[in-house]
Design a protein around this motif. Structure first.
Motif, PDB file in Angstrom:
ATOM      1  N   GLY A  52      -8.370  40.434 -24.192  1.00  0.00           N
ATOM      2  CA  GLY A  52      -8.845  40.406 -22.810  1.00  0.00           C
ATOM      3  C   GLY A  52      -9.879  39.321 -22.615  1.00  0.00           C
ATOM      4  O   GLY A  52     -10.132  38.505 -23.510  1.00  0.00           O
ATOM      5  N   ASP A  53     -10.473  39.328 -21.451  1.00  0.00           N
ATOM      6  CA  ASP A  53     -11.519  38.368 -21.109  1.00  0.00           C
ATOM      7  C   ASP A  53     -12.676  38.495 -22.105  1.00  0.00           C
ATOM      8  O   ASP A  53     -13.111  39.605 -22.431  1.00  0.00           O
ATOM      9  N   GLU A  54     -13.174  37.362 -22.598  1.00  0.00           N
ATOM     10  CA  GLU A  54     -14.222  37.372 -23.620  1.00  0.00           C
ATOM     11  C   GLU A  54     -15.460  38.150 -23.177  1.00  0.00           C
ATOM     12  O   GLU A  54     -16.038  38.918 -23.941  1.00  0.00           O
ATOM     13  N   LYS A  55     -15.864  37.977 -21.917  1.00  0.00           N
ATOM     14  CA  LYS A  55     -17.021  38.707 -21.403  1.00  0.00           C
ATOM     15  C   LYS A  55     -16.781  40.217 -21.440  1.00  0.00           C
ATOM     16  O   LYS A  55     -17.665  40.989 -21.799  1.00  0.00           O
ATOM     17  N   GLU A  56     -15.580  40.614 -21.072  1.00  0.00           N
ATOM     18  CA  GLU A  56     -15.239  42.042 -21.047  1.00  0.00           C
ATOM     19  C   GLU A  56     -15.191  42.627 -22.462  1.00  0.00           C
ATOM     20  O   GLU A  56     -15.599  43.760 -22.683  1.00  0.00           O
ATOM     21  N   VAL A  57     -14.690  41.838 -23.407  1.00  0.00           N
ATOM     22  CA  VAL A  57     -14.658  42.282 -24.802  1.00  0.00           C
ATOM     23  C   VAL A  57     -16.077  42.522 -25.300  1.00  0.00           C
ATOM     24  O   VAL A  57     -16.383  43.559 -25.892  1.00  0.00           O
TER      25      VAL A  57
END
Length: 149
Positions: A52-57
């Motif tokens: 998923g999106d790096e920020k979300e991870v």
């Protein structure tokens, strides 16, 4: 971003006996990720993978660390840093199904142990019944002794 990190306990079986893997999978299922998995590597280590999106991870991992400590206290569990991976990340629903089958197998094993212990119960009850009969037979004699005094 395809990512993974590890959750490790200092003592064996903290992870497996407390249900940390199932807890992490539940958190993953209730997240916005479509792909992910949680696997026991040994009796002290879980590998968490997600895509998923790096920020979300990163946000998910930070919140998960807080949630694990809130749920299980601090039984000396550590989280590794997030690592990028090239592994194929399975569909989250498929990997949760695999976890459920694994948990079902554990439950079946426990049920079989209970059944095995119940098999010896009639013999134990017979022994206890005989002991109780002997004790009950002695009550009149004991009462007579007490009344004679």
């Amino acid at each position: 971003m395809k990512a993974c990190f590890f959750i490790k306990a200092k003592e064996p079986n903290i992870i497996t006996e407390k249900g940390v893997r199932a807890f992490v999978m539940e958190r993953l299922l209730n997240s916005s990720f479509d792909k992910g998995s949680v696997a026991n590597l040994d009796d002290k280590t879980i590998q968490v993978q997600m895509e998923g999106d790096e920020k979300e991870v990163r946000k998910f991992k930070e919140q998960l660390e807080k949630d694990v400590i809130a749920k299980f206290g601090n039984p000396i569990i550590t989280f590794s840093d997030i690592q990028k991976t090239t592994n194929d990340i399975p569909n989250l629903l498929k990997s949760s199904q695999a976890l459920m089958v694994g948990q079902l197998q554990k439950d079946i094993d426990v049920q079989l142990k209970i059944l095995d212990s119940l098999n010896i119960l009639p013999e134990k009850l017979k022994e206890m019944n005989q002991e109780l009969k002997e004790e009950l037979k002695s009550i009149p004699r004991e009462l007579a002794k007490i009344l004679k005094k």
